[in-house]
Write a protein that holds these residues in place. Structure first.
Motif, PDB file in Angstrom:
ATOM      1  N   GLU A  49       0.825  -1.210   0.000  1.00 49.02           N
ATOM      2  CA  GLU A  49       0.000   0.000   0.000  1.00 49.02           C
ATOM      3  C   GLU A  49       0.857   1.256   0.000  1.00 49.02           C
ATOM      4  OE1 GLU A  49      -3.610   2.067   2.636  1.00 49.02           O
ATOM      5  OE2 GLU A  49      -2.623   0.236   3.334  1.00 49.02           O
ATOM      6  N   ASN A  50       1.967   1.225   0.734  1.00 50.56           N
ATOM      7  CA  ASN A  50       2.860   2.381   0.794  1.00 50.56           C
ATOM      8  C   ASN A  50       3.778   2.478  -0.413  1.00 50.56           C
ATOM      9  OD1 ASN A  50       1.980   3.441   3.275  1.00 50.56           O
ATOM     10  ND2 ASN A  50       3.238   1.994   4.419  1.00 50.56           N
ATOM     11  N   LEU A  51       4.061   1.353  -1.053  1.00 50.20           N
ATOM     12  CA  LEU A  51       5.019   1.346  -2.158  1.00 50.20           C
ATOM     13  C   LEU A  51       4.368   1.554  -3.526  1.00 50.20           C
ATOM     14  CD1 LEU A  51       7.272  -1.629  -0.993  1.00 50.20           C
ATOM     15  CD2 LEU A  51       7.817   0.810  -0.904  1.00 50.20           C
ATOM     16  N   ARG A  52       3.112   1.177  -3.653  1.00 56.57           N
ATOM     17  CA  ARG A  52       2.453   1.296  -4.960  1.00 56.57           C
ATOM     18  C   ARG A  52       2.420   2.721  -5.512  1.00 56.57           C
ATOM     19  NH1 ARG A  52      -1.172  -3.134  -3.349  1.00 56.57           N
ATOM     20  NH2 ARG A  52      -2.464  -1.556  -2.322  1.00 56.57           N
ATOM     21  N   PRO A  53       2.167   3.764  -4.689  1.00 58.58           N
ATOM     22  CA  PRO A  53       2.153   5.120  -5.262  1.00 58.58           C
ATOM     23  C   PRO A  53       3.424   5.494  -6.006  1.00 58.58           C
ATOM     24  CG  PRO A  53       1.169   5.144  -3.077  1.00 58.58           C
ATOM     25  CD  PRO A  53       1.742   3.765  -3.269  1.00 58.58           C
ATOM     26  N   ALA A  54       4.583   5.087  -5.487  1.00 57.39           N
ATOM     27  CA  ALA A  54       5.839   5.387  -6.183  1.00 57.39           C
ATOM     28  C   ALA A  54       5.894   4.666  -7.526  1.00 57.39           C
ATOM     29  CB  ALA A  54       7.031   4.980  -5.319  1.00 57.39           C
ATOM     30  N   LEU A  55       5.385   3.430  -7.557  1.00 54.11           N
ATOM     31  CA  LEU A  55       5.367   2.676  -8.811  1.00 54.11           C
ATOM     32  C   LEU A  55       4.379   3.285  -9.795  1.00 54.11           C
ATOM     33  CD1 LEU A  55       5.554  -0.946  -7.342  1.00 54.11           C
ATOM     34  CD2 LEU A  55       7.423   0.479  -8.199  1.00 54.11           C
ATOM     35  N   TYR A  56       3.254   3.777  -9.290  1.00 57.95           N
ATOM     36  CA  TYR A  56       2.309   4.477 -10.161  1.00 57.95           C
ATOM     37  C   TYR A  56       2.944   5.746 -10.719  1.00 57.95           C
ATOM     38  CZ  TYR A  56      -1.257   1.493  -7.943  1.00 57.95           C
ATOM     39  OH  TYR A  56      -1.980   0.429  -7.487  1.00 57.95           O
ATOM     40  N   GLN A 120      12.014   6.432  -3.115  1.00 56.99           N
ATOM     41  CA  GLN A 120      11.507   5.641  -4.232  1.00 56.99           C
ATOM     42  C   GLN A 120      12.377   4.435  -4.561  1.00 56.99           C
ATOM     43  OE1 GLN A 120      11.390   8.785  -7.193  1.00 56.99           O
ATOM     44  NE2 GLN A 120       9.173   9.002  -6.943  1.00 56.99           N
ATOM     45  N   ASN A 121      13.488   4.289  -3.865  1.00 59.22           N
ATOM     46  CA  ASN A 121      14.427   3.231  -4.224  1.00 59.22           C
ATOM     47  C   ASN A 121      14.527   2.149  -3.152  1.00 59.22           C
ATOM     48  OD1 ASN A 121      15.665   4.884  -2.362  1.00 59.22           O
ATOM     49  ND2 ASN A 121      17.696   4.735  -3.295  1.00 59.22           N
ATOM     50  N   LEU A 122      13.437   1.883  -2.439  1.00 61.83           N
ATOM     51  CA  LEU A 122      13.474   0.887  -1.370  1.00 61.83           C
ATOM     52  C   LEU A 122      13.753  -0.513  -1.897  1.00 61.83           C
ATOM     53  CD1 LEU A 122      10.544   1.939   1.032  1.00 61.83           C
ATOM     54  CD2 LEU A 122      13.005   2.256   1.333  1.00 61.83           C
ATOM     55  N   PHE A 123      13.486  -0.744  -3.186  1.00 52.32           N
ATOM     56  CA  PHE A 123      13.708  -2.071  -3.747  1.00 52.32           C
ATOM     57  C   PHE A 123      15.140  -2.277  -4.245  1.00 52.32           C
ATOM     58  CE2 PHE A 123       9.022  -1.937  -4.402  1.00 52.32           C
ATOM     59  CZ  PHE A 123       8.703  -3.103  -3.721  1.00 52.32           C
ATOM     60  N   CYS A 124      15.957  -1.258  -4.221  1.00 54.39           N
ATOM     61  CA  CYS A 124      17.297  -1.401  -4.786  1.00 54.39           C
ATOM     62  C   CYS A 124      18.372  -0.762  -3.914  1.00 54.39           C
ATOM     63  CB  CYS A 124      17.347  -0.826  -6.196  1.00 54.39           C
ATOM     64  SG  CYS A 124      16.428   0.696  -6.465  1.00 54.39           S
ATOM     65  N   ARG A 125      18.100  -0.627  -2.627  1.00 55.14           N
ATOM     66  CA  ARG A 125      19.104  -0.028  -1.739  1.00 55.14           C
ATOM     67  C   ARG A 125      19.635  -1.028  -0.726  1.00 55.14           C
ATOM     68  NH1 ARG A 125      15.516   4.579   0.901  1.00 55.14           N
ATOM     69  NH2 ARG A 125      17.550   5.321   1.603  1.00 55.14           N
ATOM     70  N   GLY A 126      19.244  -2.284  -0.847  1.00 62.24           N
ATOM     71  CA  GLY A 126      19.748  -3.295   0.064  1.00 62.24           C
ATOM     72  C   GLY A 126      18.856  -3.489   1.279  1.00 62.24           C
ATOM     73  N   ARG A 127      19.241  -4.420   2.121  1.00 62.99           N
ATOM     74  CA  ARG A 127      18.489  -4.734   3.333  1.00 62.99           C
ATOM     75  C   ARG A 127      18.567  -3.556   4.303  1.00 62.99           C
ATOM     76  NH1 ARG A 127      21.697  -8.058   4.757  1.00 62.99           N
ATOM     77  NH2 ARG A 127      22.692  -6.801   6.355  1.00 62.99           N
ATOM     78  N   PRO A 128      17.420  -2.961   4.716  1.00 61.52           N
ATOM     79  CA  PRO A 128      17.471  -1.769   5.568  1.00 61.52           C
ATOM     80  C   PRO A 128      17.617  -2.050   7.052  1.00 61.52           C
ATOM     81  CG  PRO A 128      15.209  -2.216   4.921  1.00 61.52           C
ATOM     82  CD  PRO A 128      16.062  -3.249   4.234  1.00 61.52           C
ATOM     83  N   TRP A 129      17.570  -3.309   7.451  1.00 64.83           N
ATOM     84  CA  TRP A 129      17.731  -3.669   8.861  1.00 64.83           C
ATOM     85  C   TRP A 129      18.989  -4.518   9.026  1.00 64.83           C
ATOM     86  CZ3 TRP A 129      13.145  -4.753   6.157  1.00 64.83           C
ATOM     87  CH2 TRP A 129      13.101  -6.008   5.529  1.00 64.83           C
ATOM     88  N   PRO A 130      19.450  -4.749  10.241  1.00 66.72           N
ATOM     89  CA  PRO A 130      20.680  -5.539  10.427  1.00 66.72           C
ATOM     90  C   PRO A 130      20.498  -6.983   9.952  1.00 66.72           C
ATOM     91  CG  PRO A 130      20.124  -4.314  12.421  1.00 66.72           C
ATOM     92  CD  PRO A 130      18.941  -4.204  11.514  1.00 66.72           C
ATOM     93  N   MET A 131      21.600  -7.610   9.629  1.00 66.16           N
ATOM     94  CA  MET A 131      21.565  -9.029   9.267  1.00 66.16           C
ATOM     95  C   MET A 131      21.102  -9.844  10.474  1.00 66.16           C
ATOM     96  SD  MET A 131      22.261 -11.345   6.912  1.00 66.16           S
ATOM     97  CE  MET A 131      23.583 -10.941   5.758  1.00 66.16           C
ATOM     98  N   PRO A 132      20.156 -10.767  10.289  1.00 64.32           N
ATOM     99  CA  PRO A 132      19.733 -11.593  11.429  1.00 64.32           C
ATOM    100  C   PRO A 132      20.851 -12.523  11.878  1.00 64.32           C
ATOM    101  CG  PRO A 132      18.844 -12.472   9.383  1.00 64.32           C
ATOM    102  CD  PRO A 132      19.483 -11.155   9.038  1.00 64.32           C
ATOM    103  N   ASP A 133      20.810 -12.904  13.135  1.00 68.09           N
ATOM    104  CA  ASP A 133      21.784 -13.894  13.585  1.00 68.09           C
ATOM    105  C   ASP A 133      21.368 -15.269  13.051  1.00 68.09           C
ATOM    106  OD1 ASP A 133      19.864 -15.060  15.392  1.00 68.09           O
ATOM    107  OD2 ASP A 133      20.359 -13.499  16.843  1.00 68.09           O
ATOM    108  N   TRP A 134      22.281 -16.231  13.207  1.00 66.38           N
ATOM    109  CA  TRP A 134      22.057 -17.556  12.610  1.00 66.38           C
ATOM    110  C   TRP A 134      20.813 -18.238  13.176  1.00 66.38           C
ATOM    111  CZ3 TRP A 134      23.173 -20.116   8.477  1.00 66.38           C
ATOM    112  CH2 TRP A 134      23.064 -21.516   8.451  1.00 66.38           C
ATOM    113  N   ALA A 135      20.607 -18.137  14.476  1.00 63.90           N
ATOM    114  CA  ALA A 135      19.457 -18.794  15.096  1.00 63.90           C
ATOM    115  C   ALA A 135      18.142 -18.218  14.582  1.00 63.90           C
ATOM    116  CB  ALA A 135      19.539 -18.656  16.617  1.00 63.90           C
TER     117      ALA A 135
END
Length: 223
Positions: A49-56, A120-135
């Motif tokens: 819902e939040n991302l579609r406007p940028a695509l439109y 507008q580039n949330l799909f191409c800027r990489g993971r925005p949160w830290p890498m999860p731990d293995w567990a």
């Protein structure tokens, strides 16, 4: 940002993750992408819902939407204003996870920096949160493989599709080029995140795995 720049950034991000696709043998194929599957999640600024406007804004128009309850997805088909690639926006629903898995998943996403959750580039800027731990990664993988994929990769292109007619070669020719580049095709229609019609003459090519180090552990996740 213009639509052409947006598509270029999507593809460059995808090639960065799968550099074998950028080889000269596959150049003529990858220049004629039929569609790109973008995977995001129904949570905060990353919801469809939040991302579609940028695509439109880039000129895409919604053609259809449907639910895939067995896979925990809501899918929106977006047509381009010209003959370029369609977008398939697949939104993962964290509500399909068990309570504990959802808590782990959402607590990870909540650690994203606010500056990385806009634009507008949330799909191409990489993971925005830290890498999860293995567990956490292992727990999410057992709960839902796509939740584990999102936890490591973030919202971005999941895979690309190509049409033989659009490329200008038959499937056997394209399959040979893919094999020469190191890809082993499969006609198994249970691969991927979408069902494949039996009316299609089809090949699925898993990309080569990448080893990404997960923090606070000696284990390595191969994706």
């Amino acid at each position: 940002m213009q639509r052409e720049e947006f598509l270029q950034q999507l593809w460059l991000d995808y090639i960065h993750l799968h550099p074998e696709l950028g080889g000269t043998q596959l150049g003529p194929i990858t220049a004629h992408t039929e569609y790109l599957v973008l995977v995001t999640l129904n949570y905060g600024p990353f919801s469809a819902e939040n991302l579609r406007p940028a695509l439109y804004h880039f000129g895409y128009r919604r053609m259809d939407s449907y639910a895939m309850a067995d896979r925990g997805l809501l899918v929106t088909l977006l047509a381009p204003p010209d003959d370029s690639a369609w977008l398939v926006l697949a939104e993962f629903q964290p509500s399909t996870l068990t309570r504990l898995a959802r808590q782990r998943f959402e607590s990870l996403i909540d650690r994203a920096h606010p500056q990385d959750c806009r634009g507008q580039n949330l799909f191409c800027r990489g993971r925005p949160w830290p890498m999860p731990d293995w567990a956490t990664y292992q727990y999410l993988k057992q709960s839902h493989p796509l939740a584990a994929w999102l936890s490591v990769m973030g919202p971005r292109v999941h895979h690309a599709g190509f049409d033989c007619d659009r490329v200008g070669n038959d499937l056997l020719t394209l399959d040979h080029a893919m094999q020469q580049a190191g890809f082993v095709g499969s006609a198994d229609r249970h691969h991927g995140i979408f069902p494949i019609s039996p009316l299609l003459n089809y090949r699925f090519y898993p990309t080569c795995s990448r080893r990404l180090p997960l923090p606070k552990a000696t284990n390595i996740a191969s994706l």
